[in-house]
Design an enzyme around this catalytic site. Structure first.
Site, short mmCIF file in Angstrom:
data_model
loop_
_atom_site.label_atom_id
_atom_site.label_comp_id
_atom_site.label_asym_id
_atom_site.label_seq_id
_atom_site.Cartn_x
_atom_site.Cartn_y
_atom_site.Cartn_z
N SER A 138 43.58 43.79 30.06
CA SER A 138 43.67 44.75 30.28
C SER A 138 43.06 45.33 29.31
CB SER A 138 45.10 46.30 30.31
OG SER A 138 45.11 47.60 30.58
N TYR A 151 53.92 48.55 28.92
CA TYR A 151 52.95 47.32 29.13
C TYR A 151 51.89 47.41 28.33
CZ TYR A 151 49.44 47.06 33.09
OH TYR A 151 48.05 46.43 33.83
#
Length: 250
Positions: A138, A151
């Site tokens: 990400s 996350y």
């Protein structure tokens, strides 16, 4: 037919980036096993994609289930050329507010799954002479965002693990790369929208994060996964490819 007769395994394939990647791989000639915890949903996707798609139910953070998934792929199609570690999810929380159980689940699904699936896939990938692992990282692997500590930590681990794996397994003919998507219209953000007070305002704020002023599509990430899975990326390993509409260029 850039993946003609290649055999691929994609985790988190019931929706979003995983589903789009499976669809594109099959269109390009691959045989694909689609794995997900939601078997009914992933089976529906596989049925839609046709005879070259096969659904498998697995919690890929569990060693026995990850191994069974890899074994099923090899038994059904005769080998394994490409592993796409796409399974993942996110939730809100800071170090202060995120519960320990939620932290553990974020680490298991987003990070441990990459370890477990790769561990069981690598012996089979090594037999092919030239194979590929694609890990879904990400943009927050390299930049922080507020209220997503678990996350962010997990995806940072995916990016770091990718580099280590690339070094460890290059001699076996296995390329290992990661993709860093920006804000992608997917079930991940659907879940986030359900948790915020004003989903419309939150969506506009997400879109404004990048110069492109929009969310990306799962297909736009799948096209990078296709290149990394194909022989066209034969000299690419240990890299993270950012597709974020310019978010990290600000």
């Amino acid at each position: 037919m850039r993946l003609l007769n290649k055999i691929a395994l994609i985790t988190g394939a019931a929706a979003g980036i995983g589903e789009a990647t499976a669809e594109l791989f099959i269109r390009e000639g691959a045989h694909v096993v689609l794995a997900d915890r939601d078997f009914e949903k992933v089976r529906a996707v596989a049925n839609r994609l046709g005879v070259n798609a096969h659904a498998f139910s697995a919690d890929v953070s569990k060693s026995a289930q990850a191994k069974a998934m890899v074994d099923e792929t090899v038994a059904r199609f005769g080998g394994l050329d490409v592993l796409v570690n796409n399974a993942g999810y996110g939730c809100l929380g800071t170090v202060e507010t995120l519960e320990e159980d939620a932290w553990d689940d974020l680490m298991n699904v987003n990070l441990k799954s990459v370890f477990m699936c790769s561990k069981h896939a690598i012996p089979h990938l090594a037999k092919r002479g030239s194979s590929s692992i694609v890990n879904m990282a990400s943009t927050i692997s390299v930049v922080g965002i507020p209220n997503r500590v678990g996350y962010v930590a997990a995806k940072g681990g995916v990016a770091a693990m990718t580099r280590a794996m690339a070094i460890d397994h290059a001699s076996q003919g296995i390329r290992v790369n990661s993709i860093a998507p920006g804000v992608i219209a997917s079930s991940y953000y659907d879940r986030i929208f359900e948790q915020v007070v004003d989903p419309v305002a939150f969506k506009k704020a997400l879109e404004a994060r990048s110069p492109s002023n929009r969310m990306g599509s799962p297909h736009e990430i799948a096209t990078m996964a296709l290149w990394l899975a194909s022989d066209e990326s034969s000299f690419a390993t240990g890299a993270m490819f950012t597709i974020d509409g310019g978010f990290t260029a600000w």
